[in-house]
Design an enzyme around this catalytic site. Structure first.
Site: not given
Ligand code: SAM
Length: 282
Positions: A86, A106, A138-139, A156, A158-159, A163
């Site tokens: 975001d 991202e 992929d991070g 930062d 997702t849970d 991914p």
């Molecule tokens: N504030 C949120 C929370 O606390 O759950 C997280 C916000 S941010 C939108 C989470 C981001 O992680 C998303 O844009 C998602 O696409 C990204 N994401 C998920 N898995 C990932 C990975 N393996 N590598 C990089 N980005 C990833």
């Protein structure tokens, strides 16, 4: 007829938002993404049924996961953000004029593009900043090959599902450590311990073999409901977690950053864990 967004993070408890307007909804190919408008929270981004960020309270989460490690470090020049689609984390890092480059990795280009289009206030132009280096990857793959350049690494994510699950593994944490410059700090989004105690305990167990100092700090983010949210802290410099508000104040004043949540006092107090959270890692 009123439409509601009901979050599906937990099987037995949930929150819901009245949807005043759906701005965008689709499968990005990686995640099920919806952006909607709600009178209470402003515009909301949800991925796979889980609230990721809202215009209403994004400042709390993004200020604490950036200003705490950057002010604690004291001389950060290069920051790595894993996730953060975001752009709210990116925007706060760039407020630190001494930071020369922010690399943001991202996995889902769709999240960046759609948040830029429908949630512009959160990134507020951060993706166009010359100090921004955006990588779509992929991070976990990125940190496996990145050079040890970074003073602060911010996960930062997702849970730990879909991914995002790989961003909670011991292997990922070891690769994050390898990316750090001497004296660097890793911080993580580590869930709401009242509902997700195992997430915090697991991260602690996987981080402690790698770093001299591992702990957590907290902030209550209304739309990550269930009480204080935990942020993982890992570094080899034990002093950094124990800086006082008086030590942080000159750094905060010199930075000249306007905040709505972060203060040096809130920073220092955030490391004082409520007993039910502290007991998870005793
Ligand atoms: N504030 C949120 C929370 O606390 O759950 C997280 C916000 S941010 C939108 C989470 C981001 O992680 C998303 O844009 C998602 O696409 C990204 N994401 C998920 N898995 C990932 C990975 N393996 N590598 C990089 N980005 C990833």
């Amino acid at each position: 007829m009123t439409e509601w967004f009901t979050e599906t993070l937990y099987p037995d408890v949930g929150q819901r938002f009245r949807i005043d307007r759906i701005l965008f909804r689709e499968q990005t190919g990686l995640q099920d993404l919806v952006i909607f408008e709600s009178a209470r929270a402003g515009r909301v981004l949800a991925l796979d049924g889980v609230v990721q960020t809202t215009e209403g309270d994004e400042f709390i989460y993004h200020e604490m996961l950036t200003h705490v490690p950057i002010f604690a470090h004291g001389a950060a020049k290069r920051v790595l953000i894993i996730g953060g689609g975001d752009g709210g984390m990116l925007r706060r890092c760039l407020m630190h004029r001494a930071i020369e480059q922010v690399t943001m990795v991202e996995i889902d280009r769709g999240v960046v593009d759609l948040c830029t289009a429908y949630l512009p206030a959160i990134s507020a132009g951060a993706f166009d900043n010359p100090r921004t280096h955006l990588v779509i990857d992929d991070g976990a793959a990125f940190v496996k090959q990145a050079d040890p350049l970074y003073d602060v690494v911010i996960v930062d994510s997702t849970d730990p599902q879909g991914p995002g699950a790989v961003l909670f593994t011991a292997e990922f944490y070891a690769d994050c450590k390898r990316c750090l410059a001497p004296g660097g700090i890793v911080v993580t989004q580590n869930g709401v311990p009242f509902f997700q105690p195992d997430e915090l305990r697991t991260s602690y167990d996987r981080l402690t073999p790698l770093f001299a100092d591992v702990g957590f700090f907290t902030a209550a983010v209304p739309t990550y409901y269930g009480g204080p949210m935990a942020f993982g802290w890992a570094t080899d410099d034990r002093a950094l977690r124990r800086l006082t508000a008086a030590e942080l104040q000159p750094r905060f004043a010199a930075a000249g950053i306007e905040t709505r949540y972060y203060t040096p006092e809130v920073h220092a107090a955030a490391f004082a864990l409520p007993r039910y959270i502290g007991r998870l890692i005793d």
